[in-house]
Every structure is written in C-alpha cells, then in structure tokens.
Write an enzyme that holds these catalytic residues in place. Structure first.
Site, PDB file in Angstrom:
ATOM      1  N   TYR A 199      -3.437  -2.562 -10.288  1.00 45.31           N
ATOM      2  CA  TYR A 199      -3.337  -2.327  -8.851  1.00 45.31           C
ATOM      3  C   TYR A 199      -2.610  -3.480  -8.152  1.00 45.31           C
ATOM      4  O   TYR A 199      -1.714  -3.267  -7.328  1.00 45.31           O
ATOM      5  CB  TYR A 199      -4.727  -2.135  -8.254  1.00 45.31           C
ATOM      6  N   VAL A 253       1.280  -3.622   4.085  1.00 41.86           N
ATOM      7  CA  VAL A 253       1.183  -4.890   4.814  1.00 41.86           C
ATOM      8  C   VAL A 253       2.387  -5.782   4.568  1.00 41.86           C
ATOM      9  O   VAL A 253       2.524  -6.837   5.204  1.00 41.86           O
ATOM     10  CB  VAL A 253      -0.130  -5.633   4.461  1.00 41.86           C
ATOM     11  N   TYR A 293      -4.138   4.579   7.773  1.00 45.13           N
ATOM     12  CA  TYR A 293      -5.469   3.958   7.909  1.00 45.13           C
ATOM     13  C   TYR A 293      -6.216   4.515   9.123  1.00 45.13           C
ATOM     14  O   TYR A 293      -6.207   5.718   9.360  1.00 45.13           O
ATOM     15  CB  TYR A 293      -5.343   2.426   7.968  1.00 45.13           C
ATOM     16  N   LYS A 309       0.442   3.398  -2.973  1.00 43.32           N
ATOM     17  CA  LYS A 309      -0.759   4.210  -3.180  1.00 43.32           C
ATOM     18  C   LYS A 309      -0.438   5.710  -3.166  1.00 43.32           C
ATOM     19  O   LYS A 309      -0.963   6.473  -3.988  1.00 43.32           O
ATOM     20  CB  LYS A 309      -1.797   3.903  -2.094  1.00 43.32           C
ATOM     21  N   SER A 312       0.798  -1.235   0.000  1.00 42.76           N
ATOM     22  CA  SER A 312       0.000   0.000   0.000  1.00 42.76           C
ATOM     23  C   SER A 312       0.825   1.276   0.000  1.00 42.76           C
ATOM     24  O   SER A 312       0.280   2.363  -0.216  1.00 42.76           O
ATOM     25  CB  SER A 312      -0.948   0.009   1.204  1.00 42.76           C
TER      26      SER A 312
END
Length: 605
Positions: free
Chosen positions: A189, A259, A241, A67, A64
């Site tokens: 993705y 992660v 998050y 992103k 992530s």
C-alpha cells in the site's frame, strides 16, 4: 493554430495561477517538500486528444488516487462477490485516514478510505512470478500508457511514519479482512501510493475509464469493461472523502483525489480530467483542483447528470465544395475552378444535441482544416438542441480563425437563430439555406482564385455563351443573322411545367431560376442559370414536356432556338448542328459527373 478549447483551458489556468490557498501535506515529511506554485490542468478525450496547460509533465506521487484504480485490479483478481464480502461501498462521511470499520464485521466502509485501500491491497494476488507491488505498478502503468516508477524517498517516508495505517492493518487482520499478517500488504500500500505520475497521466487514466477500460493511446484494454462501472461508482460516491456529497452535487463527476495534490475526474463515455496543485484544503483535496473542476463542470456543462449529455458524434456528414455545389449552373470554367479548389470550402452537417463533449471533436476537426481551407460551413438543420457552451465555442472558433483568413458560417439554424446571435455570431454569418451558404462561399472563392467575378455584368456576345463557344466566326455570323432575340421582365415565368418543349433559350443577359412544385403547394429552387447558359435543353432534345418552371430573377435577354429551326440544320448547316450537339452532350456529361460526386459525398459513412 490555438484551438478555442485550448484557449479556454489556458484562461482557466490563468484564473487560478496566483491562488495559493491551502497547505501542502506535511504529515508525510517527504510530501512537505512540494512547491506550492506548481499547477497543471489536463483534459484527455476518449480518443486520446489532450488539452493541457501548466506543469502537466511534472512528476508527483499518485497517493490515494491509486485506490480507485487498484480496486479495479482486486475485482479482476477476486471477483465482485469476494471483494464486496471484505470491503463495502458505502460513504463513510469521515476523513480519509479515519479508523472506520463496520460494526460487527470489521469491514471498511469503502475502498477509498485508507482502511478500505489497505484491505484492497490485500486482495491483489501474486501471479506469474510477480509480487503484488509489481503487478500494481504494471497495472497503473497500463492506465498511463507508459512505464511508471516508485519514488523511493516518498515510499520510505510513508513507511517510516505510517503508524496509523499499521494500526488499521492489524485491525483488519483481527477481523479476518486480511488473510495474513499485514506487514507485506502495508508495504504494498505504501509503495502504490508512492508511484510517480504526471497531471497528463491522470487525465489519460481518466480517459481510459471513460473509454470503457481501453487506453486511448495504446488502444489496449486495461480493465475489463464489467468492472469499469464499479470503479466509477465508488469514485462518484466516496472518491472525495467527506466532501464527496458536496462534490457530486456541485461537480457531478466520478473523481479521486490524493494528498500529493492530484485530482482525477471522469465524464463517463467522454473524457478524463487531471489536475495538479499541491496545496490542500481541510478535507485533504487539492484546493485549486477543486475550484478548477467546479468551473469546468459549470462552464462546460460536464455534470454527468446533465440531461443533455450525449456521447454521439455531432458530425453527421462532412464534405467539401468540390464534391457538393450549390443548386445553380456555373460556367464550365467556374465548375473546373471549383473542382480543383473546392476543398477550400469545408462543410460539416451537425446533428443531435450540442454539448461540450459532442462539439469538442468538431472544433478539433475544424481547427485542423483551417490551414487548407478558406470557408467552413456548419449546417445546423439536424441539431435538436445546443447549450450555450457549444455555441460559445463555435463563436470563438470563428473569431480565432478569422485572422488566418478562414470564415466560419452557419446555415439552416431554425430555432437556434436567437441563440447564435446571443453568443455574438454576426447575422451576416448566418444563412437560411445550405444553398445560400454554398453560393456565398463559391462566389468568394471563385473571385479569390480567378481574380474576377464569374458573374457577367453586361450582355454577352454569342461567342461568350457556352453553347456557341466552339463555333467558327462564320457560324457566329450565321447565328446572329438567323436567331431571334427576346427580352423578359423580372419575376416572369418564361417556361411552365407541363408545356411541350418547342424551343430552348440561350441567356445573353440576366438570371433565371429553375423551380419545381412541391407537395406542400410551394415552389423549390433546384437551379439558377446566368448569362451564357442554355435554358430548357433537356426537354428540347427529347421532345418531352417541361418538368419545371423557369422564372426570371431580373430583366433577361436571350436568343431563341426553335425546334423547327434546329431540325432544319440537318440540311442547312450540318456541321454547326454537330458542334451544338457536342457542346450540349459535354454539358450534360459534366453535370452528371458533378451529380455522382455529390451522391458519393452524401452516402459516405
């Protein structure tokens, strides 16, 4: 030689090396194979210097963290208005994989959750014959400063198990956030999350954002500067998050976690941080990574809302002891030794506010000088404030360099004196003035280089005095017979400002100080003369008034040369007069050359 900052990073690593809290991600089968013992810490400055320890070169998938960076590419491709019409920038307060869309529009809350990241991937354009994923990989590679590749095993694992993400993709298509069926976008993705990076790569990616989009090693622009703030903004508010609020409160750095065990953090304008440790906490962030970042922020005062943070360089001016000398007159032999060996005394005038990020380049520079010098002087006169982190690092620098024969000293500390003593800097390493610090270092260096003290400890013969060193034995005998000797007690003014110069003095014993009167009705030392040197020759030669006071610092013995006697040498001993004038001319020329060196050093940018 180990830098105090590198030493700190290694101590921080040791603090958490045995911590095994958290669990390796297993919802993607391939990620579950990660070794939970792997652990790396890396800090990269905006100019590309790297501090690293542990498994910083071990490859893992970016997940992530991609992103945040790919969001910058979407902004570049489509423009801010278009991207904001499809993807929000509000924290969702939900888990990273939540099916969380805005009511009515179906837009994801932000680009840091999976829904927003899939929507972002859909905004990337196919250009110049390159697919979306080709452009993404090249883009991420430019941040790292080296070619990156996709881990095909992780990609297949993500694609085969990404059912929740596929559901999100079709919802985005339903609301018109994606303009085409989501299959290709989803595969883009999955592949972008499977790009392999290292902890060092993450730190350099962060340093690129800290450096307004210019990669510090390649010096190439990666992202337009106008989009750097957008990327850092969503990282700050949404990057961790549903722990983002706690993160910005406790750590205070724009950041993004993955992660795979990575965390990328940025102190804007100053540095990037990369942490790698696979075990995750319940929010999906690296457990050790969170702890390390909290300690870094607290112990190095890196919180971006810290009011003392400043990106200005702490080094106002740097020079060495061969360029700038103390305000005292040395013998010609001592001056020559300093000219040749003066670089063994290094001086750095510091300025502004001292924090970790402003003192780090200073520590790095001082460490690089240590192999070539014996003394490092830090002038603190222009320092406005200094936090404890910066002073501790300076104290640690002194402790680390001492075993290598390098002494670190400080001068003109003003209100920082108590703080310097508090962090363990000895009072003997702190001097009230730059002149005192330079004198101390010069005396030590001259003794080390020559093996003897340059300061005479007994009355000198005339032949040992600079003015008479080229005189013949017959001339010395003539001088001994002709010249009057005079003694003065300590703390006595022997020449006063404004007097006519009817004589000059040659010191054969003792020390005197040259003082001028200031506007504050005080006296300022501008020179110190010891045995063997001539006092008052400038005004003596041109017949002007004295421009300074001469005050004895201890009992003094001298020989006196009167103007009448000196003028009479034209007839009585013209060769002696020529010798004396030549010596005075050489002395004045030598002092002018030293003044030019000092002026050049002070005006060096």
């Amino acid at each position: 030689m180990l830098s105090p900052i590198q030493e700190y990073v290694e101590q921080l690593y040791s603090r958490y090396a045995s911590s095994m809290e958290g669990h390796v991600a297993d919802y993607i089968p391939e990620l579950s194979k990660a070794d939970p013992r792997l652990f790396g810490i890396c800090i990269a400055t905006r100019d590309g210097h790297v501090y690293e320890v542990g498994d910083t070169r071990h490859s893992f998938t970016i997940q992530s963290i991609s992103k945040a960076l790919v969001y910058g590419l979407a902004l570049e491709d489509r423009g801010e208005s278009h991207v904001l019409s499809r993807i929000g920038v509000e924290p969702s307060g939900e888990a990273f994989n939540a099916i969380s869309l805005k009511e009515g529009t179906g837009a994801p809350f932000n680009p840091m959750i999976n829904a927003g990241a899939i929507a972002t991937a859909g905004q990337i354009l196919k250009k110049d014959g390159q697919s979306r994923i080709d452009r993404v990989v090249n883009y991420l590679s430019s941040f790292a400063g080296r070619p990156l590749e996709i881990n095909q095993s992780v990609y297949r694992s993500e694609s085969e198990t990404g059912h929740r993400n596929r559901a999100i993709g079709w919802l985005l298509r339903n609301f018109g956030i994606l303009d085409e069926d989501p299959d290709e976008t989803l595969e883009t993705y999955f592949q972008q999350c499977s790009v392999e990076v290292t902890c060092r790569d993450l730190a350099l990616m962060g340093a690129t954002l800290a450096n307004q989009g210019i990669q510090p090693l390649t010096r190439k622009r990666v992202i337009p500067s106008e989009y750097v703030d957008n990327v850092l903004g969503v990282m700050a508010t949404c990057g961790m998050y549903d722990w983002s609020g706690e993160w910005i409160y406790r750590v205070g750095l724009p950041a993004k976690s993955g992660v795979g065990g990575g965390i990328l953090a940025v102190l804007p304008g100053q540095l990037g941080i990369g942490i790698f440790s696979p075990p995750l906490d319940k929010q999906g962030n690296s457990d050790r990574g969170i702890k390390v970042c909290m300690d870094l922020s607290r112990e190095l005062a890196l919180h971006m809302l810290n009011p003392t943070a400043t990106p200005l360089s702490a080094i106002r001016l740097a020079y060495h002891g061969g360029e700038v000398v103390s305000r005292r007159r040395l013998t010609p032999q001592a001056r020559e030794l300093l000219r040749v060996n003066g670089s063994m005394i290094q001086v750095m005038e510091l300025q502004g506010g001292l924090t970790f990020t402003t003192i780090e380049p200073v520590i790095r520079h001082a460490t690089s000088l240590a192999a070539e010098c014996k003394h490092i002087i830090f002038d603190l006169r222009a320092v406005v404030n200094a936090n404890s982190v910066s002073l501790i690092l300076l104290a640690n620098l002194g402790a680390r360099l001492a075993p290598h024969g390098v002494r670190v000293i400080f001068c003109q500390p003003a209100r920082l004196m108590t703080s310097l003593r508090t962090v363990g800097i000895a009072e003997t390493d702190i001097f009230a003035t730059m002149d005192a610090a330079l004198e101390h270092c010069e005396d030590s260096l001259l003794l080390e280089v020559s093996g003897v003290s340059w300061r005479p400890h007994a009355p000198l013969s005339l032949k040992s005095c600079s003015l008479f060193r080229h005189c013949t034995n017959e001339d010395i005998a003539f001088l001994e017979k002709e010249l009057q000797r005079r003694q003065y007690a300590g703390d006595q003014t022997i020449i006063r400002t404004g007097e006519m110069a009817a004589e000059m003095l040659v010191l054969v014993g003792g020390t005197v100080e040259v003082q001028i009167h200031t506007d504050q009705q005080t006296r300022k030392r501008i020179d110190v003369l010891t045995a063997g040197m001539t006092v008052g020759e400038m005004a003596f030669l041109d017949g002007s008034e004295r421009s300074a006071d001469i005050v004895t610092l201890e009992p003094v013995e001298c020989v006196v040369i009167t103007k009448t006697w000196f003028d009479a040498l034209n007839e009585r001993n013209p060769s002696l007069k020529i010798t004396l004038l030549q010596e005075m001319t050489q002395e004045i020329a030598s002092r002018l050359r030293q003044a030019n060196l000092s002026i050049s050093a002070f005006h060096r940018s």
